[in-house]
Structures are given as structure tokens and as C-alpha cells.
Scaffold this motif. Structure first.
Motif, PDB file in Angstrom:
ATOM      1  N   HIS A  12      10.604   2.144   1.601  1.00  0.00           N
ATOM      2  CA  HIS A  12       9.360   1.439   1.263  1.00  0.00           C
ATOM      3  C   HIS A  12       9.645  -0.022   0.932  1.00  0.00           C
ATOM      4  N   ASN A  13      10.755  -0.493   1.447  1.00  0.00           N
ATOM      5  CA  ASN A  13      11.144  -1.879   1.181  1.00  0.00           C
ATOM      6  C   ASN A  13      10.697  -2.795   2.314  1.00  0.00           C
ATOM      7  N   ASP A  14       9.928  -3.826   1.943  1.00  0.00           N
ATOM      8  CA  ASP A  14       9.367  -4.722   2.947  1.00  0.00           C
ATOM      9  C   ASP A  14      10.429  -5.318   3.872  1.00  0.00           C
ATOM     10  N   HIS A  15      11.569  -5.702   3.301  1.00  0.00           N
ATOM     11  CA  HIS A  15      12.556  -6.401   4.141  1.00  0.00           C
ATOM     12  C   HIS A  15      13.110  -5.480   5.231  1.00  0.00           C
ATOM     13  N   LEU A  16      13.256  -4.194   4.906  1.00  0.00           N
ATOM     14  CA  LEU A  16      13.749  -3.265   5.929  1.00  0.00           C
ATOM     15  C   LEU A  16      12.666  -2.970   6.964  1.00  0.00           C
ATOM     16  N   LEU A  17      11.430  -2.826   6.477  1.00  0.00           N
ATOM     17  CA  LEU A  17      10.323  -2.563   7.406  1.00  0.00           C
ATOM     18  C   LEU A  17      10.172  -3.729   8.376  1.00  0.00           C
ATOM     19  N   PHE A  18      10.267  -4.950   7.816  1.00  0.00           N
ATOM     20  CA  PHE A  18      10.054  -6.101   8.692  1.00  0.00           C
ATOM     21  C   PHE A  18      11.226  -6.339   9.644  1.00  0.00           C
ATOM     22  N   GLU A  19      12.400  -5.955   9.215  1.00  0.00           N
ATOM     23  CA  GLU A  19      13.548  -6.081  10.111  1.00  0.00           C
ATOM     24  C   GLU A  19      13.247  -5.361  11.436  1.00  0.00           C
ATOM     25  N   SER A  20      12.663  -4.172  11.349  1.00  0.00           N
ATOM     26  CA  SER A  20      12.349  -3.400  12.561  1.00  0.00           C
ATOM     27  C   SER A  20      11.173  -3.991  13.311  1.00  0.00           C
ATOM     28  N   ILE A  21      10.153  -4.399  12.579  1.00  0.00           N
ATOM     29  CA  ILE A  21       8.984  -5.024  13.227  1.00  0.00           C
ATOM     30  C   ILE A  21       9.430  -6.285  13.972  1.00  0.00           C
ATOM     31  N   GLY A  22      10.281  -7.065  13.317  1.00  0.00           N
ATOM     32  CA  GLY A  22      10.757  -8.307  13.915  1.00  0.00           C
ATOM     33  C   GLY A  22      11.522  -8.045  15.217  1.00  0.00           C
ATOM     34  N   LYS A  23      12.358  -7.013  15.214  1.00  0.00           N
ATOM     35  CA  LYS A  23      13.118  -6.677  16.417  1.00  0.00           C
ATOM     36  C   LYS A  23      12.180  -6.247  17.544  1.00  0.00           C
ATOM     37  N   LEU A  24      11.193  -5.423  17.198  1.00  0.00           N
ATOM     38  CA  LEU A  24      10.239  -4.968  18.214  1.00  0.00           C
ATOM     39  C   LEU A  24       9.490  -6.166  18.798  1.00  0.00           C
TER      40      LEU A  24
ATOM     41  N   GLN B 107       0.833  -1.211   0.000  1.00  0.00           N
ATOM     42  CA  GLN B 107       0.000   0.000   0.000  1.00  0.00           C
ATOM     43  C   GLN B 107       0.870   1.265   0.000  1.00  0.00           C
ATOM     44  N   LEU B 108       1.935   1.191   0.779  1.00  0.00           N
ATOM     45  CA  LEU B 108       2.863   2.324   0.852  1.00  0.00           C
ATOM     46  C   LEU B 108       3.413   2.658  -0.529  1.00  0.00           C
ATOM     47  N   ARG B 109       3.858   1.643  -1.241  1.00  0.00           N
ATOM     48  CA  ARG B 109       4.429   1.869  -2.574  1.00  0.00           C
ATOM     49  C   ARG B 109       3.363   2.331  -3.554  1.00  0.00           C
ATOM     50  N   LYS B 110       2.157   1.804  -3.375  1.00  0.00           N
ATOM     51  CA  LYS B 110       1.064   2.219  -4.251  1.00  0.00           C
ATOM     52  C   LYS B 110       0.801   3.718  -4.105  1.00  0.00           C
ATOM     53  N   GLU B 111       0.980   4.215  -2.898  1.00  0.00           N
ATOM     54  CA  GLU B 111       0.745   5.646  -2.661  1.00  0.00           C
ATOM     55  C   GLU B 111       2.003   6.489  -2.858  1.00  0.00           C
ATOM     56  N   ASN B 112       3.061   5.848  -3.385  1.00  0.00           N
ATOM     57  CA  ASN B 112       4.324   6.564  -3.629  1.00  0.00           C
ATOM     58  C   ASN B 112       4.872   7.220  -2.371  1.00  0.00           C
ATOM     59  N   LEU B 113       4.792   6.495  -1.257  1.00  0.00           N
ATOM     60  CA  LEU B 113       5.272   7.056  -0.001  1.00  0.00           C
ATOM     61  C   LEU B 113       6.411   6.210   0.561  1.00  0.00           C
ATOM     62  N   PHE B 114       7.082   6.798   1.529  1.00  0.00           N
ATOM     63  CA  PHE B 114       8.124   6.105   2.266  1.00  0.00           C
ATOM     64  C   PHE B 114       7.809   6.254   3.746  1.00  0.00           C
ATOM     65  N   ALA B 115       8.188   5.238   4.533  1.00  0.00           N
ATOM     66  CA  ALA B 115       7.928   5.314   5.974  1.00  0.00           C
ATOM     67  C   ALA B 115       9.243   5.512   6.697  1.00  0.00           C
ATOM     68  N   ARG B 116       9.171   6.296   7.744  1.00  0.00           N
ATOM     69  CA  ARG B 116      10.383   6.483   8.555  1.00  0.00           C
ATOM     70  C   ARG B 116      10.212   5.863   9.939  1.00  0.00           C
TER      71      ARG B 116
END
Ligand SMILES: [Mg+2]
Length: 411
Positions: free
Chosen positions: A314-326, A280-289
Motif C-alpha cells: 500500500h506504498n505509493d512509491h512502489l505502486l507508482f514504480e509499476s505505473i511509471g513502467k507501464l 484510499q487503499l490505506r484508508k480501507e486497510n487494504l493492500f494491492a497486488r
């Protein structure tokens, strides 16, 4: 003299943006007719055309096949949207240095309010406008046209008249004279259909439109007629809105079919949710910090854990790296989990909050990968392709039930 309360509004618009970026990336395309979009043999439409191609009548939104007929020797390129996004971010970074009031309209155009900035920039707004054009040319190698006037309507029409590679200032009080000789279609809000309706009344120019009374226009066109009355006189009072984060967050969560203590299963579910949110993030041309993890336990107590990163992604692997740590830090295997969720936060249309070029040496490679993933999913369904982490406990995920229960919030 400038009347009290008069504003200095700029409309800054990059010329032939996509095509110009392609010419920058491949200098052999310089000076050639370049058409971005679709396959000339296929059914696509033109996304953008270089000025060389426009000379043959090629326009954006034209069927590619027609463009090919008009300009058979044009070079067709597929388009590289990740790269356009990066140029766009740098374009707005430049604009942001000239005024706190910048309103992006699209990737390659925006409004800026320079009122009262004379002293800040040591000179009148006209000179600042020329400096902005030079800045964009020096730093990005792109050409911008700028229109300047007392409101957004005038600035926008002026930049259209200034193209290509120009600057046009309509001084206060001259709005009506400036618009009068122009075709009505130059006014935002008068599309092809409106032009035809006006033509039936014998009206082709803005000046002719001005000759009609408010009553006449209202009788013919209702509310739209009232708007036409004011616009044809160059009146427009919508302020420049500061660029805001387009969405607060993008979140995906799911209530599990059965409460679970299974760490691997919970982690896989979170990975799957992250992929959903990332798409969804990529669909909206956004990036998350930033990301937020949400866990609700059997007793309905709910915890959230958040973190932010240096560079938006907006890369899933980086986003999940943080989610996984949390998750690893927050989860204690005592109470069964009833609901899991992820939220992507601190959303921005700009990739680089800080010019941190060292975090990922080749972001384009990842962009290409995720773009093809998104394309495959668009064609064959979301679960066609999933990260290994999302699949680890696939048999226990009870098929598609999970994805159907995923709710989209605040996106
Ligand atoms: Mg443009």
C-alpha cells in the motif's frame, strides 16, 4: 446424536488483541494494565485495554480521561495499526489452514465452518478448535477464545462466555438452555437501547424473553421483535461467508483540461492519481497486488496495461514504480492524451500473500511514513504533501482543477 444437517460453526476471537500485541512488542508491559488509544490528557477514546486494565473497569470506547481516572497507573500506548494488520493477516492465515470457509468479521475475530471436516482433521470439531487455539498461541503468542455451536449466533455468544482464554461448545439441541440464563445484552443485535426497552417490560434474561409469544414481541417491536423471538431461541441461519476481496479495485482517473503530448506532465498526473488511490487503499486497510494504467487518446481509443507484483503493497512509491513502467512502455508521443487513470487491483487485507520477507526489509518504516502523510492530509488537505513526481509540472497543472475533476470509481 447430531441431527442431520447440523453444522459445526466456530467463532474465534483474539483476547484483548491490540493490548496483547503491545505486550508482545514490549515485554516490559507484560502483566501490566495497558491501554491502547488516545493521549490520557487529550480527548481520545480507549481503543483496547489489556485484561489487567479491564479489572479496573476500563473498556473499549471509553473516554481516555475516564480510563485514566479508573486506572491511574495504566501504561498508555498510542497504538501501531500497521503491526496489528500484520498480526491479523497471520491470524487469518492460520485459520485458513483449517477450513476453506472462514469469514473475517474484524481484525481479530472471524467465523469458521468446520462441518464435515472431521475426517480431514482426524477428529471431532472440538479437538480441532483446541488445536487452533494452541496453534495461534504457539505461532503468534496471542490468546484466542473459541465458541462452537450449530450456528453463528450460538458460536459468537459462546466465545463471549468462554473468555478469557477458553473454549465453549454448545451441543446441538442445547441452544435454548445455554442462552436462557444469560443477560439479553449478550445477543448480537440487542444493544444498550434495546436492553432498556426490554427492561421496561421486566425482561433481563434471554429466558424471560423466550416467555413472550411471537405475537407479543411483534406487537411491541415490529420486525425487530420477530428477530428477537428467533434469536432468543438460538435460531440463526446466516451461513459462514467465505472471505472475499472487499473491493474489486480502487481507481482514480481524470480527463485533462487540454489534451496533452507532454510526457512529464502525463507522468506527474499519473503519480498524483496514484497517490489519491493509495490514500484510499490505506484508508480501507487494504493492500494491492496489481495496478492498471489507462490512457484515452484524442480519438477516444482507450488502452489499459496491467501488471501484478509478488507481494501486496500500500506504498505509493512502489505502486507508482509499476505505473511509471507501464506508462513508459505504453506511451508513444504521437497522439495527444485526453484522459489518464490508474487502478489498484487484486486487493487484499493481507500484506503477505507469500511470505516474502526479502522484498522490503523494513515495511514498518514506510508504514509510519505513509501514516503521517495521511494524517497531515486529513488535517490540512490532500495537496499539502505530494510526491516529487506529482509536483514536477505543478505550474502547468492549473492549480486545484485537476484534483476536483478526479472521480472516484468502484471504491
Ligand atoms: Mg477480540
Amino acid at each position: 446424536m447430531v441431527s442431520a444437517g447440523s453444522r459445526d460453526i466456530l467463532h474465534i476471537d483474539l483476547d484483548a488483541f491490540f493490548a496483547s500485541v503491545e505486550q508482545l512488542r514490549d515485554p516490559s508491559l507484560k502483566g501490566k494494565p495497558v491501554i491502547v488509544g488516545g493521549d490520557p490528557a487529550g480527548r481520545g477514546v480507549v481503543a483496547a485495554a489489556s485484561y489487567e486494565a479491564r479489572q479496573y473497569g476500563v473498556r473499549a470506547a471509553m473516554p481516555t480521561a475516564q480510563a485514566k481516572r479508573l486506572c491511574p497507573h495504566a501504561v498508555f500506548v498510542r497504538g501501531s495499526h500497521g503491526v496489528y494488520g500484520e498480526y491479523s493477516a497471520r491470524f487469518f492465515d492460520i485459520l485458513d489452514t483449517y477450513s476453506p470457509l472462514v469469514e473475517p468479521v474484524s481484525l481479530d475475530e472471524g467465523y469458521m465452518d468446520l462441518t464435515g471436516c472431521d475426517r480431514l482433521h482426524r477428529g471431532p470439531a472440538e479437538r480441532t478448535a483446541e488445536r487452533i487455539r494452541q496453534h495461534i498461541r504457539d505461532e503468534l503468542g496471542l490468546i484466542a477464545s473459541i465458541g462452537m455451536g450449530t450456528n453463528k449466533l450460538i458460536a459468537k455468544v459462546a466465545s463471549g462466555q468462554a473468555k478469557p482464554d477458553g473454549f465453549l461448545h454448545v451441543p446441538p439441541g442445547q441452544e435454548r438452555d445455554f442462552l436462557a440464563p444469560l443477560a439479553v445484552g449478550c445477543i448480537p443485535g440487542i444493544g444498550p437501547k434495546g436492553q432498556k426497552q426490554l427492561q421496561r417490560l421486566g425482561i433481563r434474561t434471554v429466558g424471560q424473553l423466550c416467555a413472550l409469544s411471537l405475537k407479543q414481541l411483534e406487537r411491541h417491536f415490529g420486525d425487530w421483535g420477530v428477530a428477537l423471538y428467533h434469536r432468543s431461541r438460538g435460531r440463526h441461519d446466516s451461513p459462514v461467508h467465505r472471505s472475499e476481496e472487499p473491493a474489486k479495485s480502487i481507481s482514480r482517473e481524470t480527463t485533462l483540461q487540454r489534451d496533452s503530448l507532454d510526457r512529464a506532465f502525463l507522468s506527474a498526473t499519473l503519480s498524483h492519481l496514484t497517490e489519491k488511490a493509495g490514500a484510499q487503499l490505506r484508508k480501507e486497510n487494504l493492500f494491492a497486488r496489481g495496478v492498471t494504467l489507462k490512457l484515452r487518446f484524442r480519438d477516444f481509443t482507450t488502452i489499459t496495461r496491467s501488471c501484478t507484483f509478488n507481494a501486496p503493497t500500500h506504498n505509493d512509491h512502489l505502486l507508482f514504480e509499476s505505473i511509471g513502467k507501464l506508462f513508459t512502455r505504453a506511451y508513444r508521443e504521437r497522439v495527444p492524451v485526453r484522459l489518464v487513470g490508474v487502478a489498484l487491483t487484486h486487493l487484499t487485507p493481507h500484506r503477505m500473500a507469500q511470505k516474502d520477507l526479502f522484498t522490503d526489509s523494513n515495511p514498518e518504516r514506510w508504514d509510519r511514513l505513509y501514516k503521517s502523510i495521511d494524517r497531515l492530509r486529513g488535517r490540512y488537505g490532500f495537496n499539502t504533501i505530494l510526491r516529487a513526481q506529482s509536483l514536477r509540472t505543478a505550474p502547468r497543472r492549473r492549480g486545484n482543477v485537476l484534483s476536483r475533476k478526479i472521480s472516484s470509481k468502484a471504491s
